[in-house]
Write an enzyme that holds these catalytic residues in place. Structure first.
Site, PDB file in Angstrom:
ATOM      1  N   LEU A  12      15.722   6.420  -8.808  1.00 20.35           N
ATOM      2  CA  LEU A  12      16.527   6.412 -10.035  1.00 20.35           C
ATOM      3  C   LEU A  12      16.805   7.837 -10.519  1.00 20.35           C
ATOM      4  O   LEU A  12      17.916   8.149 -10.966  1.00 20.35           O
ATOM      5  CB  LEU A  12      15.803   5.603 -11.121  1.00 20.35           C
ATOM      6  CG  LEU A  12      16.552   5.397 -12.430  1.00 20.35           C
ATOM      7  CD1 LEU A  12      17.945   4.797 -12.211  1.00 20.35           C
ATOM      8  CD2 LEU A  12      15.746   4.499 -13.373  1.00 20.35           C
ATOM      9  N   ASP A  37       2.204  16.107 -13.493  1.00 18.09           N
ATOM     10  CA  ASP A  37       1.516  14.859 -13.181  1.00 18.09           C
ATOM     11  C   ASP A  37       1.287  14.158 -14.528  1.00 18.09           C
ATOM     12  O   ASP A  37       0.622  14.717 -15.405  1.00 18.09           O
ATOM     13  CB  ASP A  37       0.188  15.163 -12.475  1.00 18.09           C
ATOM     14  CG  ASP A  37      -0.511  13.891 -12.039  1.00 18.09           C
ATOM     15  OD1 ASP A  37      -0.563  12.930 -12.833  1.00 18.09           O
ATOM     16  OD2 ASP A  37      -1.003  13.849 -10.909  1.00 18.09           O
ATOM     17  N   ILE A  38       1.837  12.943 -14.671  1.00 20.56           N
ATOM     18  CA  ILE A  38       1.793  12.312 -16.007  1.00 20.56           C
ATOM     19  C   ILE A  38       0.394  11.887 -16.439  1.00 20.56           C
ATOM     20  O   ILE A  38       0.210  11.470 -17.571  1.00 20.56           O
ATOM     21  CB  ILE A  38       2.757  11.096 -16.139  1.00 20.56           C
ATOM     22  CG1 ILE A  38       2.536  10.077 -15.049  1.00 20.56           C
ATOM     23  CG2 ILE A  38       4.182  11.528 -16.207  1.00 20.56           C
ATOM     24  CD1 ILE A  38       3.328   8.799 -15.282  1.00 20.56           C
ATOM     25  N   TRP A  61       3.531   4.168 -10.029  1.00 23.31           N
ATOM     26  CA  TRP A  61       2.730   3.975  -8.824  1.00 23.31           C
ATOM     27  C   TRP A  61       2.791   2.497  -8.484  1.00 23.31           C
ATOM     28  O   TRP A  61       2.394   1.653  -9.294  1.00 23.31           O
ATOM     29  CB  TRP A  61       1.278   4.424  -9.090  1.00 23.31           C
ATOM     30  CG  TRP A  61       0.490   4.666  -7.857  1.00 23.31           C
ATOM     31  CD1 TRP A  61      -0.556   3.917  -7.401  1.00 23.31           C
ATOM     32  CD2 TRP A  61       0.659   5.738  -6.926  1.00 23.31           C
ATOM     33  NE1 TRP A  61      -1.039   4.453  -6.232  1.00 23.31           N
ATOM     34  CE2 TRP A  61      -0.316   5.571  -5.922  1.00 23.31           C
ATOM     35  CE3 TRP A  61       1.541   6.822  -6.835  1.00 23.31           C
ATOM     36  CZ2 TRP A  61      -0.428   6.451  -4.841  1.00 23.31           C
ATOM     37  CZ3 TRP A  61       1.422   7.688  -5.768  1.00 23.31           C
ATOM     38  CH2 TRP A  61       0.454   7.507  -4.793  1.00 23.31           C
ATOM     39  N   THR A  96      10.071  -2.772 -15.695  1.00 15.80           N
ATOM     40  CA  THR A  96      10.359  -3.694 -14.592  1.00 15.80           C
ATOM     41  C   THR A  96      10.482  -5.150 -15.034  1.00 15.80           C
ATOM     42  O   THR A  96       9.884  -5.563 -16.039  1.00 15.80           O
ATOM     43  CB  THR A  96       9.224  -3.582 -13.544  1.00 15.80           C
ATOM     44  OG1 THR A  96       9.390  -4.568 -12.528  1.00 15.80           O
ATOM     45  CG2 THR A  96       7.853  -3.818 -14.176  1.00 15.80           C
ATOM     46  N   ASP A  97      11.203  -5.926 -14.227  1.00 14.40           N
ATOM     47  CA  ASP A  97      11.290  -7.379 -14.426  1.00 14.40           C
ATOM     48  C   ASP A  97       9.945  -8.059 -14.142  1.00 14.40           C
ATOM     49  O   ASP A  97       9.734  -9.207 -14.547  1.00 14.40           O
ATOM     50  CB  ASP A  97      12.370  -7.975 -13.520  1.00 14.40           C
ATOM     51  CG  ASP A  97      12.179  -7.613 -12.051  1.00 14.40           C
ATOM     52  OD1 ASP A  97      11.631  -6.520 -11.770  1.00 14.40           O
ATOM     53  OD2 ASP A  97      12.580  -8.401 -11.178  1.00 14.40           O
ATOM     54  N   TYR A 120       0.479  -4.624 -10.739  1.00 14.13           N
ATOM     55  CA  TYR A 120       1.597  -3.713 -11.018  1.00 14.13           C
ATOM     56  C   TYR A 120       2.308  -4.121 -12.317  1.00 14.13           C
ATOM     57  O   TYR A 120       2.546  -3.295 -13.199  1.00 14.13           O
ATOM     58  CB  TYR A 120       2.563  -3.725  -9.823  1.00 14.13           C
ATOM     59  CG  TYR A 120       3.925  -3.141 -10.118  1.00 14.13           C
ATOM     60  CD1 TYR A 120       4.075  -1.785 -10.420  1.00 14.13           C
ATOM     61  CD2 TYR A 120       5.078  -3.941 -10.098  1.00 14.13           C
ATOM     62  CE1 TYR A 120       5.328  -1.254 -10.700  1.00 14.13           C
ATOM     63  CE2 TYR A 120       6.323  -3.422 -10.373  1.00 14.13           C
ATOM     64  CZ  TYR A 120       6.445  -2.079 -10.671  1.00 14.13           C
ATOM     65  OH  TYR A 120       7.679  -1.554 -10.950  1.00 14.13           O
ATOM     66  N   LYS A 124       2.547  -2.036 -15.841  1.00 15.81           N
ATOM     67  CA  LYS A 124       3.843  -1.600 -16.410  1.00 15.81           C
ATOM     68  C   LYS A 124       3.995  -2.152 -17.830  1.00 15.81           C
ATOM     69  O   LYS A 124       4.526  -1.480 -18.713  1.00 15.81           O
ATOM     70  CB  LYS A 124       5.009  -2.063 -15.524  1.00 15.81           C
ATOM     71  CG  LYS A 124       5.110  -1.380 -14.167  1.00 15.81           C
ATOM     72  CD  LYS A 124       5.480   0.090 -14.246  1.00 15.81           C
ATOM     73  CE  LYS A 124       6.876   0.344 -14.732  1.00 15.81           C
ATOM     74  NZ  LYS A 124       7.264   1.773 -14.663  1.00 15.81           N
TER      75      LYS A 124
HETATM   76  N1  LIG Z   1      11.770   0.375  -6.843  1.00 16.81           N
HETATM   77  C1  LIG Z   1      11.902  -0.864  -7.341  1.00 16.81           C
HETATM   78  O1  LIG Z   1      12.173  -1.825  -6.633  1.00 16.81           O
HETATM   79  C2  LIG Z   1      11.766  -1.096  -8.826  1.00 16.81           C
HETATM   80  C3  LIG Z   1      11.993  -2.377  -9.346  1.00 16.81           C
HETATM   81  C4  LIG Z   1      11.875  -2.583 -10.726  1.00 16.81           C
HETATM   82  C5  LIG Z   1      11.519  -1.515 -11.548  1.00 16.81           C
HETATM   83  N2  LIG Z   1      11.296  -0.282 -10.995  1.00 16.81           N
HETATM   84  C6  LIG Z   1      10.927   0.816 -11.896  1.00 16.81           C
HETATM   85  O2  LIG Z   1      11.901   1.822 -11.750  1.00 16.81           O
HETATM   86  C7  LIG Z   1      11.304   3.112 -11.901  1.00 16.81           C
HETATM   87  C8  LIG Z   1      11.817   4.028 -10.806  1.00 16.81           C
HETATM   88  O3  LIG Z   1      11.566   3.491  -9.532  1.00 16.81           O
HETATM   89  P1  LIG Z   1      12.049   4.300  -8.230  1.00 16.81           P
HETATM   90  O4  LIG Z   1      12.134   3.322  -7.113  1.00 16.81           O
HETATM   91  O5  LIG Z   1      13.230   5.126  -8.602  1.00 16.81           O
HETATM   92  O6  LIG Z   1      10.803   5.298  -7.992  1.00 16.81           O
HETATM   93  P2  LIG Z   1      10.381   6.016  -6.614  1.00 16.81           P
HETATM   94  O7  LIG Z   1      11.570   6.458  -5.855  1.00 16.81           O
HETATM   95  O8  LIG Z   1       9.398   5.162  -5.874  1.00 16.81           O
HETATM   96  O9  LIG Z   1       9.629   7.311  -7.164  1.00 16.81           O
HETATM   97  C9  LIG Z   1       8.445   7.240  -7.900  1.00 16.81           C
HETATM   98  C10 LIG Z   1       8.182   8.635  -8.380  1.00 16.81           C
HETATM   99  O10 LIG Z   1       6.997   8.656  -9.194  1.00 16.81           O
HETATM  100  C11 LIG Z   1       6.314   9.865  -8.888  1.00 16.81           C
HETATM  101  N3  LIG Z   1       4.936   9.788  -9.306  1.00 16.81           N
HETATM  102  C12 LIG Z   1       3.958   8.961  -8.862  1.00 16.81           C
HETATM  103  N4  LIG Z   1       2.807   9.230  -9.507  1.00 16.81           N
HETATM  104  C13 LIG Z   1       3.067  10.232 -10.386  1.00 16.81           C
HETATM  105  C14 LIG Z   1       2.297  10.948 -11.334  1.00 16.81           C
HETATM  106  N5  LIG Z   1       0.988  10.710 -11.512  1.00 16.81           N
HETATM  107  N6  LIG Z   1       2.898  11.911 -12.069  1.00 16.81           N
HETATM  108  C15 LIG Z   1       4.206  12.195 -11.904  1.00 16.81           C
HETATM  109  N7  LIG Z   1       4.993  11.552 -11.005  1.00 16.81           N
HETATM  110  C16 LIG Z   1       4.414  10.584 -10.255  1.00 16.81           C
HETATM  111  C17 LIG Z   1       6.500  10.009  -7.392  1.00 16.81           C
HETATM  112  O11 LIG Z   1       6.232  11.344  -6.982  1.00 16.81           O
HETATM  113  P3  LIG Z   1       5.846  11.645  -5.419  1.00 16.81           P
HETATM  114  O12 LIG Z   1       6.861  10.944  -4.591  1.00 16.81           O
HETATM  115  O13 LIG Z   1       5.898  13.124  -5.328  1.00 16.81           O
HETATM  116  O14 LIG Z   1       4.498  11.043  -5.236  1.00 16.81           O
HETATM  117  C18 LIG Z   1       7.974   9.640  -7.244  1.00 16.81           C
HETATM  118  O15 LIG Z   1       8.794  10.766  -7.477  1.00 16.81           O
HETATM  119  C19 LIG Z   1       9.787   2.872 -11.956  1.00 16.81           C
HETATM  120  O16 LIG Z   1       9.373   2.984 -13.291  1.00 16.81           O
HETATM  121  C20 LIG Z   1       9.598   1.453 -11.497  1.00 16.81           C
HETATM  122  O17 LIG Z   1       8.508   0.812 -12.141  1.00 16.81           O
HETATM  123  C21 LIG Z   1      11.437  -0.047  -9.678  1.00 16.81           C
END
Ligand SMILES: NC(=O)c1ccc[n+]([C@@H]2O[C@H](COP(=O)([O-])OP(=O)(O)OC[C@H]3O[C@@H](n4cnc5c(N)ncnc54)[C@H](OP(=O)(O)O)[C@@H]3O)[C@@H](O)[C@H]2O)c1
Length: 286
Positions: A12, A37-38, A61, A96-97, A120, A124
């Protein structure tokens, strides 16, 4: 106006950075996990030495292990929210849903009761509650079935669509469930809507997904059709999969809050998917 995007390399975040940079007068501060790091108060305090007007948190995560799930998906947003509240920064927390149990028979509204089943989803939802409690000035954006260029870092740089097309190209047999329905969300479309929500000054909890609903099976089948592939595709049901982690059967999202704010729903999922499959073909990501 400065907008910090954490992380700029998430699926995103990669869509948000260019979307927000296009707006005259907006400056984007892209942040990576190695910058912030959050779960660590020190780099968060450093960020707020010069507070952004808006902080968008996409970091998460994806795990069923409770400790890291709660640390990153709940404690992390709380630490950000506390700082945002003190600095007068708007926190946009992406959720998330999977906060819903999936037992509904009509699209979920923002006001519907939550009842996550997976670790998860629980983590969330805890993040949502902690943001609401700590930062009155917040926007929680729930997306569903996110996919887009670059893929999810949590999934090794893939997503459902790129995975399906990759497996089809590799000649593998593919089994996909027909009884899990959702509203897929194309990351660039979600980024556009998040930009509109920030511009319009919307607060609270908002569902953002492409319009319409489909089963995972229909989503895969349409992806193959658009890519010109005819794999060995088999329909299965959730009962054919291991029971854990729990998968919500139905997480179609209604867009009541978007419409109440006078904003349009993102386009139909079929149109967004066509763009992404074209992008995959042009960029050789599968
Ligand atoms: N992907 C899905 O299917 C999905 C569905 C529904 C909702 N969502 C929500 O959408 C959002 C974005 O998803 P996405 O797929 O775009 O994410 P993504 O590409 O998987 O990336 C997750 C990011 O979080 C970072 N991260 C993990 N632990 C961290 C920490 N402790 N401090 C700082 N950064 C950290 C990772 O860094 P590194 O890579 O460097 O570890 C990575 O850049 C999330 O909130 C997720 O819950 C996602």
């Amino acid at each position: 106006m400065e907008i910090a995007v954490l992380t700029a390399n998430s699926q995103l975040g990669r869509a948000l950075v260019p979307e927000l940079e296009r707006i005259p007068g907006w400056r984007v501060r892209p942040l990576l996990r190695r910058d912030l790091d959050i779960t660590d108060v020190t780099p968060i305090a450093r960020l707020f030495e010069s507070p952004p007007a808006v902080l968008i948190n996409t970091a998460f995560w994806a795990t069923e292990d409770p400790e890291p799930a709660l640390r990153v998906n709940a404690l992390g947003p709380r630490l950000l929210a506390e700082r945002c509240a003190a600095a007068g920064t708007l926190l946009v927390q992406v959720s998330t849903d999977y906060v819903f149990d999936g037992e509904a028979d009509r699209p979920y509204r923002e006001t519907d009761p939550t009842a996550p089943r997976s670790v998860y989803g629980i983590s969330k939802l805890a993040g949502e509650h902690l943001v609401r409690a700590a930062a009155p000035d917040h926007l929680i954006v729930r997306v569903s079935g996110l996919y887009g260029p670059g893929g999810s870092r949590a999934k090794g740089g893939t997503n459902f669509v790129s995975d399906m097309i990759g497996m089809a190209r590799a000649g593998k047999a593919i089994r996909v469930v027909t009884d899990q329905l959702h509203s897929p969300t194309y990351a660039p479309d979600a980024a556009t809507t998040i930009r509109q929500l920030i511009s319009a000054g919307v607060r609270g909890t908002v569902h953002v997904s492409n319009t319409g609903a489909c089963s995972k099976y229909d989503f895969a089948a349409r992806s193959f059709e658009l890519a010109g592939l005819a794999p060995d595709l088999h329909a299965i049901t959730l009962a054919d999969l291991p029971p854990l982690p729990p998968r919500p059967r139905y997480t179609v999202l209604a867009h009541d809050a978007l419409h109440a704010a006078g904003l349009p729903s993102p386009r139909p999922w079929q149109d967004a998917l066509a763009d992404y499959v074209r992008w995959l073909g042009e960029n050789g990501e599968t």
